[in-house]
Motif scaffolding. Structure first.
Motif, PDB file in Angstrom:
ATOM      1  N   ASN A   1       0.636  -1.034  -0.121  1.00 15.15           N
ATOM      2  CA  ASN A   1       0.072  -0.025   0.115  1.00 15.15           C
ATOM      3  C   ASN A   1       0.946   1.163   0.010  1.00 15.15           C
ATOM      4  O   ASN A   1       0.217   2.276   0.185  1.00 15.15           O
ATOM      5  CB  ASN A   1      -0.946  -0.111   1.189  1.00 15.15           C
ATOM      6  CG  ASN A   1      -2.106   1.095   1.009  1.00 15.15           C
ATOM      7  OD1 ASN A   1      -2.548   1.259  -0.164  1.00 15.15           O
ATOM      8  ND2 ASN A   1      -2.782   1.148   2.291  1.00 15.15           N
TER       9      ASN A   1
ATOM     10  N   THR B   1      -3.301   2.092   6.094  1.00 18.89           N
ATOM     11  CA  THR B   1      -4.230   0.822   5.449  1.00 18.89           C
ATOM     12  C   THR B   1      -5.268   0.462   6.325  1.00 18.89           C
ATOM     13  O   THR B   1      -5.086   0.235   7.564  1.00 18.89           O
ATOM     14  CB  THR B   1      -3.314  -0.405   5.318  1.00 18.89           C
ATOM     15  OG1 THR B   1      -2.139   0.006   4.553  1.00 18.89           O
ATOM     16  CG2 THR B   1      -4.016  -1.399   4.728  1.00 18.89           C
TER      17      THR B   1
ATOM     18  N   ALA C   1     -10.729  -2.751   6.391  1.00 14.67           N
ATOM     19  CA  ALA C   1     -11.567  -3.306   4.983  1.00 14.67           C
ATOM     20  C   ALA C   1     -10.405  -3.465   4.021  1.00 14.67           C
ATOM     21  O   ALA C   1     -10.764  -4.642   3.260  1.00 14.67           O
ATOM     22  CB  ALA C   1     -12.584  -2.271   4.695  1.00 14.67           C
ATOM     23  N   TYR C   2      -9.747  -2.607   3.664  1.00 11.90           N
ATOM     24  CA  TYR C   2      -8.867  -2.825   2.567  1.00 11.90           C
ATOM     25  C   TYR C   2      -7.957  -4.186   2.831  1.00 11.90           C
ATOM     26  O   TYR C   2      -7.667  -5.065   1.846  1.00 11.90           O
ATOM     27  CB  TYR C   2      -7.954  -1.724   2.326  1.00 11.90           C
ATOM     28  CG  TYR C   2      -6.883  -1.879   1.346  1.00 11.90           C
ATOM     29  CD1 TYR C   2      -6.923  -1.723   0.084  1.00 11.90           C
ATOM     30  CD2 TYR C   2      -5.444  -2.259   1.671  1.00 11.90           C
ATOM     31  CE1 TYR C   2      -6.163  -1.818  -1.056  1.00 11.90           C
ATOM     32  CE2 TYR C   2      -4.631  -2.281   0.749  1.00 11.90           C
ATOM     33  CZ  TYR C   2      -4.981  -2.057  -0.711  1.00 11.90           C
ATOM     34  OH  TYR C   2      -3.885  -2.160  -1.555  1.00 11.90           O
ATOM     35  N   LEU C   3      -7.518  -4.378   3.943  1.00 10.42           N
ATOM     36  CA  LEU C   3      -6.739  -5.565   4.538  1.00 10.42           C
ATOM     37  C   LEU C   3      -7.625  -6.976   4.217  1.00 10.42           C
ATOM     38  O   LEU C   3      -7.019  -7.836   3.594  1.00 10.42           O
ATOM     39  CB  LEU C   3      -6.498  -5.604   5.805  1.00 10.42           C
ATOM     40  CG  LEU C   3      -5.042  -4.691   6.112  1.00 10.42           C
ATOM     41  CD1 LEU C   3      -5.057  -4.529   7.794  1.00 10.42           C
ATOM     42  CD2 LEU C   3      -3.983  -5.342   5.830  1.00 10.42           C
ATOM     43  N   THR C   4      -9.005  -7.000   4.761  1.00 10.02           N
ATOM     44  CA  THR C   4      -9.841  -7.929   4.268  1.00 10.02           C
ATOM     45  C   THR C   4     -10.021  -8.256   2.801  1.00 10.02           C
ATOM     46  O   THR C   4      -9.826  -9.330   2.312  1.00 10.02           O
ATOM     47  CB  THR C   4     -11.264  -7.669   5.163  1.00 10.02           C
ATOM     48  OG1 THR C   4     -11.167  -7.376   6.305  1.00 10.02           O
ATOM     49  CG2 THR C   4     -12.236  -8.809   4.827  1.00 10.02           C
ATOM     50  N   ASP C   5     -10.134  -7.092   2.173  1.00  8.94           N
ATOM     51  CA  ASP C   5     -10.381  -7.459   0.725  1.00  8.94           C
ATOM     52  C   ASP C   5      -9.160  -7.829  -0.163  1.00  8.94           C
ATOM     53  O   ASP C   5      -9.113  -8.928  -0.647  1.00  8.94           O
ATOM     54  CB  ASP C   5     -10.605  -6.035  -0.171  1.00  8.94           C
ATOM     55  CG  ASP C   5     -12.171  -5.588   0.421  1.00  8.94           C
ATOM     56  OD1 ASP C   5     -12.930  -6.432   0.878  1.00  8.94           O
ATOM     57  OD2 ASP C   5     -12.326  -4.417  -0.102  1.00  8.94           O
ATOM     58  N   GLU C   6      -7.903  -7.293   0.376  1.00 10.39           N
ATOM     59  CA  GLU C   6      -6.616  -7.715  -0.362  1.00 10.39           C
ATOM     60  C   GLU C   6      -6.098  -9.111   0.124  1.00 10.39           C
ATOM     61  O   GLU C   6      -5.663  -9.947  -0.652  1.00 10.39           O
ATOM     62  CB  GLU C   6      -5.477  -6.698   0.184  1.00 10.39           C
ATOM     63  CG  GLU C   6      -5.541  -5.507  -0.820  1.00 10.39           C
ATOM     64  CD  GLU C   6      -5.504  -5.609  -2.262  1.00 10.39           C
ATOM     65  OE1 GLU C   6      -4.555  -6.440  -2.764  1.00 10.39           O
ATOM     66  OE2 GLU C   6      -6.438  -5.245  -2.943  1.00 10.39           O
TER      67      GLU C   6
ATOM     68  N   CYS D   1     -13.139   2.409  12.924  1.00 10.31           N
ATOM     69  CA  CYS D   1     -12.365   1.940  12.134  1.00 10.31           C
ATOM     70  C   CYS D   1     -10.737   2.005  12.698  1.00 10.31           C
ATOM     71  O   CYS D   1     -10.620   3.283  13.184  1.00 10.31           O
ATOM     72  CB  CYS D   1     -12.301   1.969  10.624  1.00 10.31           C
ATOM     73  SG  CYS D   1     -13.920   1.352  10.091  1.00 10.31           S
TER      74      CYS D   1
ATOM     75  N   GLU E   1      -6.913   2.467  11.436  1.00 13.81           N
ATOM     76  CA  GLU E   1      -6.050   2.321  10.157  1.00 13.81           C
ATOM     77  C   GLU E   1      -4.539   2.048  10.778  1.00 13.81           C
ATOM     78  O   GLU E   1      -4.119   2.378  11.777  1.00 13.81           O
ATOM     79  CB  GLU E   1      -5.839   3.746   9.573  1.00 13.81           C
ATOM     80  CG  GLU E   1      -5.269   4.894  10.349  1.00 13.81           C
ATOM     81  CD  GLU E   1      -5.140   6.271   9.849  1.00 13.81           C
ATOM     82  OE1 GLU E   1      -5.827   6.509   8.641  1.00 13.81           O
ATOM     83  OE2 GLU E   1      -4.229   7.063  10.079  1.00 13.81           O
TER      84      GLU E   1
END
Length: 127
Positions: free
Chosen positions: A19, A24, A27-32, A66, A68
């Motif tokens: 990233n 980060t 949600a981004y971690l989960t998707d990736e 959330c 980060e």
């Protein structure tokens, strides 16, 4: 000294490093991670992230509901520490033994031998 991390923790760090040093989000971690074939449960991911924070790899900052996550250890720092650890453990610190094994064990891909030679020459020029 960079602490050891598990393979699962390393998967998370790879996403964070990819990233580009930007914060980060969960949600981004989960998707990736799902895209990489690691669809972990929410609680598993939270546990692993907390471990990385406790080990000093990540900084967590609450953003509303959330968190980060920002890397505190760069990928290069991690790779350098792991390489040194590997050299010490397997080759007793002998770089020549590692390079010899790579060459004699036919472990270098096409073109890597020449690239390695160029890197060594550049290193010699710095002296």
């Amino acid at each position: 000294m960079v602490q050891q991390i598990s393979d699962a923790e390393l998967e998370i760090m790879k996403v964070v490093w990819a990233n580009g040093g930007e914060p980060t989000f969960f949600a981004y971690l989960t998707d990736e991670l799902s895209a990489r074939g690691k669809p972990w449960q929410k609680n598993t991911l939270i546990t692993l992230l907390n471990r990385l924070v406790n080990k000093g790899y990540l900084k967590a900052k609450k953003m509303g509901r959330c968190n980060e996550y920002t890397p505190l250890v760069s990928e290069t720092e991690y790779q350098t520490a792991q390489t040194k650890n590997f050299l010490d453990k397997i080759y007793e610190g002998n770089v020549k033994g590692l390079v010899s094994n790579l060459i004699m064990g036919d472990l270098l891909a096409e073109g890597e031998y020449e690239e390695l030679r160029q890197i060594l020459e550049k290193g010699r020029e710095k002296e």
